[in-house]
Design a protein around this motif. Structure first.
Motif, mmCIF file in Angstrom:
data_model
loop_
_atom_site.group_PDB
_atom_site.id
_atom_site.type_symbol
_atom_site.label_atom_id
_atom_site.label_comp_id
_atom_site.label_asym_id
_atom_site.label_seq_id
_atom_site.Cartn_x
_atom_site.Cartn_y
_atom_site.Cartn_z
ATOM 1 N N GLU A 81 0.830 -1.201 0.000
ATOM 2 C CA GLU A 81 0.000 0.000 0.000
ATOM 3 C C GLU A 81 0.866 1.252 0.000
ATOM 4 N N GLU A 82 1.986 1.215 0.738
ATOM 5 C CA GLU A 82 2.895 2.363 0.745
ATOM 6 C C GLU A 82 3.411 2.633 -0.662
ATOM 7 N N TRP A 83 3.800 1.577 -1.377
ATOM 8 C CA TRP A 83 4.282 1.705 -2.756
ATOM 9 C C TRP A 83 3.186 2.298 -3.643
ATOM 10 N N GLU A 85 0.552 4.120 -2.856
ATOM 11 C CA GLU A 85 0.313 5.524 -2.524
ATOM 12 C C GLU A 85 1.424 6.419 -3.058
#
Length: 159
Positions: A81-83, A85
């Motif tokens: 999810e960090e990637w 975003e």
């Protein structure tokens, strides 16, 4: 380490001003460890621009570059999810002003369906986790190396 850049022309000198905006990790110079990935990008770029010839330019870089204390480096080990975003934030930035502080970013390439999936996410049709799944390559991650500052570009030696 050898990294490859695929384009419709030979790259003698990297000029960040010529880099396109709104890419996965922002406006910068993108490379791959995989010559086959660079070849596919060279063919796609040549097709889209209807000019030049598919060309791969190779660069060498010291293997220890990721531990260089003078550079701000971000590494995404896998799709997350960090990637997603981070990719979304960069894909939405149409200015030449970076939206992140990194000289170098290493991480997976987003699938070619990026624009459609980002619109679906922004409209609330899919969750962030679904966005990650949709942007992931079917055959597993293909890693890209982003060099976004002159300090980072100086590490590359054309071969």
């Amino acid at each position: 380490m050898i990294l490859y850049h695929g384009s419709n022309m030979f790259i003698d000198v990297v000029d960040l001003k010529k880099s396109k905006r709104a890419k996965d990790f922002g406006q910068g110079f993108y490379l791959s460890k995989e010559s086959e990935q660079a070849k596919k990008m060279a063919e796609l770029t040549t097709f889209r621009q209807s000019t030049g010839f598919p060309t791969i330019t190779a660069f060498s870089i010291e293997d220890s570059f990721l531990s260089d204390c003078n550079l701000n480096i971000k590494i995404f080990e896998d799709y997350s999810e960090e990637w997603a975003e981070f990719v979304l934030m960069n894909r939405r930035n149409s200015t030449s002003v970076p939206v992140h502080p990194y000289d170098i970013v290493v991480g997976p390439i987003a699938d070619d369906k990026v624009g459609v999936q980002i619109r679906r996410f922004m409209m609330g049709y899919i969750s962030c986790q679904q966005l990650v799944e949709e942007l992931s390559y079917i055959n597993g991650p293909t890693i890209q190396y982003f060099f976004g500052t002159e300090r980072a570009i100086k590490l590359l030696k054309r071969i």
